[in-house]
Design a protein around this motif. Structure first.
Motif, mmCIF file in Angstrom:
data_model
loop_
_atom_site.group_PDB
_atom_site.id
_atom_site.type_symbol
_atom_site.label_atom_id
_atom_site.label_comp_id
_atom_site.label_asym_id
_atom_site.label_seq_id
_atom_site.Cartn_x
_atom_site.Cartn_y
_atom_site.Cartn_z
ATOM 1 N N ASP A 240 0.791 -1.228 -0.213
ATOM 2 C CA ASP A 240 -0.074 -0.018 -0.025
ATOM 3 C C ASP A 240 0.741 1.250 0.061
ATOM 4 O O ASP A 240 0.180 2.516 -0.129
ATOM 5 C CB ASP A 240 -0.820 0.206 1.262
ATOM 6 C CG ASP A 240 -1.880 -0.971 1.187
ATOM 7 O OD1 ASP A 240 -2.559 -1.289 0.217
ATOM 8 O OD2 ASP A 240 -2.168 -1.855 2.470
ATOM 9 N N GLU A 241 2.261 1.072 0.187
ATOM 10 C CA GLU A 241 3.002 2.353 0.383
ATOM 11 C C GLU A 241 3.014 3.264 -0.847
ATOM 12 O O GLU A 241 2.729 4.449 -0.655
ATOM 13 C CB GLU A 241 4.453 1.779 0.589
ATOM 14 C CG GLU A 241 5.219 3.160 0.981
ATOM 15 C CD GLU A 241 6.692 2.645 1.321
ATOM 16 O OE1 GLU A 241 7.473 3.682 1.685
ATOM 17 O OE2 GLU A 241 7.141 1.574 1.453
ATOM 18 N N PRO A 242 3.052 2.878 -1.938
ATOM 19 C CA PRO A 242 3.220 3.885 -3.167
ATOM 20 C C PRO A 242 1.971 4.422 -3.297
ATOM 21 O O PRO A 242 1.994 5.855 -3.558
ATOM 22 C CB PRO A 242 3.301 2.786 -4.307
ATOM 23 C CG PRO A 242 4.028 1.760 -3.863
ATOM 24 C CD PRO A 242 3.468 1.448 -2.547
ATOM 25 N N PHE A 243 0.750 4.100 -3.229
ATOM 26 C CA PHE A 243 -0.525 4.727 -3.023
ATOM 27 C C PHE A 243 -0.609 5.885 -2.094
ATOM 28 O O PHE A 243 -1.103 6.915 -2.136
ATOM 29 C CB PHE A 243 -1.852 3.725 -2.903
ATOM 30 C CG PHE A 243 -2.908 4.406 -3.150
ATOM 31 C CD1 PHE A 243 -3.598 4.827 -4.348
ATOM 32 C CD2 PHE A 243 -3.732 4.557 -2.018
ATOM 33 C CE1 PHE A 243 -4.782 5.481 -4.428
ATOM 34 C CE2 PHE A 243 -4.919 5.522 -1.875
ATOM 35 C CZ PHE A 243 -5.553 5.696 -3.021
ATOM 36 N N LEU A 244 -0.133 5.348 -0.745
ATOM 37 C CA LEU A 244 -0.275 6.285 0.354
ATOM 38 C C LEU A 244 0.741 7.354 0.334
ATOM 39 O O LEU A 244 0.484 8.548 0.780
ATOM 40 C CB LEU A 244 -0.003 5.471 1.663
ATOM 41 C CG LEU A 244 -1.077 4.302 2.128
ATOM 42 C CD1 LEU A 244 -0.385 3.598 3.240
ATOM 43 C CD2 LEU A 244 -2.237 5.182 2.393
#
Length: 540
Positions: A240-244
């Protein structure tokens, strides 16, 4: 046309009254008072209007209800469900004071029935949907139990349309592999429906939910983006890190703050690394000048620059809070807790929490560590910050709030959590334990159940009224292991009132314990009806 006009005139006369609006002349018969004439004319015109209706073609028959392949309920369980839905107490109750609250047992019944994989009886589906319509907390479990026939019935009765809107909230009614079944309600549904849909997809496939949210992210309103982003808490992972990270540049400050909070819950994220560097620069190990013991030195940040703000930090503190302490708290709670072992001499969490903190920064630092432990779900740090359950909250390692303790307890394993709360109840009684009991697994483990019963017995002997403990009593009815009924039976007798006790308290306590015993027995019967009798002793 003439009849239609006459009917409208009659309606007007009835609404305004015959004193203000005369009855139409065509409807008045000689020698009749105006009110009587109006009623006679209305009756006549009603018959004429009905007789003048032309027969219409019959509506098409509905499609057959979908098949439910799950096994049927046992007969005893079916009868019990009918009783719970009708909200009828078992016989022999007398006053409501000793009768179980059946409405509070329905959620547990549904949970057990769903775990066993039974199908809902067809004849009880309407009552089940009515109950779910009245209580939103029952809807996920009720719809999962009702199965596909709930949606079929909802299409035939407008009062059950909530089932169509809530279909996304029950995994049993949603196939996330069907792209069309997901895409259409996501693009066309109401906001609440879309939130439920996204949560259901996230439960089954975290990546699919993230992709679904990304597909419409730029067109969503700021307040909607905030709610949708919150659904990523479920199954939060490094993917989820890139989206966040992209959400850190969002137009909305609240969205940016939430994205930063979620990233800080991922200790391996780039944001967590940045916050670790900033926090470590503010906290170091020193030695007390008086006795040479190790201590923690704090140098709070002097500014909150643009990069810090992009990473979710808020510049302006709440009223009555200093800027530097506000910035320090935000840095520490967002930094991975693993950074402190290296920064503070390789000490464990318990050893670190026990260190003195210079210049009065102890409470601020410990409160930030508590928030970090809750956010990261760290059991070691939660255990250290909780301290000993028998010590007064004010003497603990900075964990004064019971609400904060309850959050820290969630990070512990169920057995350890129950043991900690049991020892807290034994030391402090029940008056401060309600929030802590609420985070313990149901049914309560034996040590916790025993501690609660002992504390209730002590409160009864003290002569206080039971309604002072009504919240705990309600929890006990739902959460005590049903086997505790045997131990509670002696407490259901009316005791002799000690000198100085509140008048009538003994009778009220007896009534409360009778209700508790009857509820536990009913829960035991429900479990047996749904799962079968417990296995007998092993053969010799």
């Amino acid at each position: 046309m003439a009849d239609t006009s006459l009917w409208e005139d009659l309606v007007t006369s009835a609404l305004l009254g015959t004193d203000r609006r005369a009855v139409p002349a065509a409807a008045v018969e000689p020698a009749k008072d105006a009110p009587v004439a109006l009623l006679d004319a209305a009756a006549l015109q009603t018959v004429r209007r009905r007789a003048g209706l032309l027969p219409a073609p019959a509506a098409p028959l509905p499609e057959r209800a979908p098949h439910d392949p799950r096994p049927p309920l046992p007969a005893a369980a079916r009868r019990r469900l009918a009783q719970l839905l009708a909200d009828r107490a078992p016989s022999g109750g007398g006053r409501r004071g000793v009768a179980p609250d059946l409405t509070e047992l329905l959620p547990q019944w549904l949970t057990t029935a769903n775990a066993q994989g039974y199908q809902a009886p067809a004849e009880l589906l309407p009552a089940l949907l009515d109950a779910a319509r009245a209580r939103t907390d029952l809807r996920p479990q009720s719809l999962a139990f009702a199965g596909p026939r709930a949606l079929w019935l909802a299409g035939l009765n407008a009062e059950w349309r909530f089932a169509l809107r809530s279909a996304g909230s029950g995994s049993a009614l949603l196939d996330v592999t069907d792209a069309d079944a997901v895409r259409k309600p996501w693009e066309e549904g109401l906001f609440a429906e879309r939130v439920a849909l996204l949560a259901a997809v996230r439960d089954q496939d975290a990546g699919a939910a993230r992709e679904l949210l990304a597909s419409t992210w730029t067109t969503e309103r700021a307040e909607d983006r905030l709610m949708f982003l919150d659904s990523l808490r479920t199954g939060l992972c490094q993917a989820d890190e890139p989206f966040l990270e992209q959400a850190l540049s969002d137009r909305s400050r609240n969205v940016r703050a939430l994205a930063a909070e979620l990233l800080s819950a991922l200790p391996g994220s780039a944001l967590a690394g940045r916050m670790a560097q900033r926090a470590a620069s503010c906290i170091s190990l020193c030695h007390d000048g008086r006795d040479g013991q190790a201590a923690i030195a704090v140098e709070a940040p002097h500014e909150c620059d643009a990069d810090m703000q992009r990473d979710g930090m808020t510049v302006k503190p709440p009223s009555g809070r200093g800027e530097r302490s506000w910035w320090l708290g935000q840095l520490v709670e967002a930094a991975p807790l693993s950074v402190w072992r290296e920064r503070l001499g390789g000490r464990s969490a318990a050893e670190t929490v026990a260190l003195p903190v210079a210049d009065g920064w102890r409470d601020e630092l410990h409160a930030a560590w508590c928030r970090a432990a809750v956010r990261q779900g760290d059991a070691e740090w939660s255990r250290a910050l909780l301290g000993a359950p028998g010590s007064p909250p004010a003497d603990g390692p900075g964990t004064i709030s019971l609400a904060e303790r309850a959050k820290l307890l969630v990070a512990l394993a169920e057995e350890e959590r129950a043991e900690w709360v049991a020892r807290f109840v034994a030391a402090h009684g029940l008056s401060e334990a309600f929030q802590l009991l609420g985070v313990c697994a149901v049914p309560w483990a034996e040590p916790l159940g025993r501690a609660v019963v002992d504390a209730l017995d002590i409160a009864r002997d003290a002569g206080s009224y039971p309604w002072s403990f009504s919240g705990v009593m309600g929890l006990a009815e739902r959460c005590l292991d049903p086997s505790a009924a045997v131990r509670l039976e002696p407490l259901a007798a009316t005791p002799d009132e000690p000198e100085g006790a509140s008048p009538g308290a003994g009778g009220y306590w007896a009534e409360a314990f009778q209700r508790l015993v009857s509820t536990l027995r009913l829960r035991a019967a429900i479990h047996t009806e749904l799962t079968g009798p417990p296995p007998g002793p092993a053969p010799a």
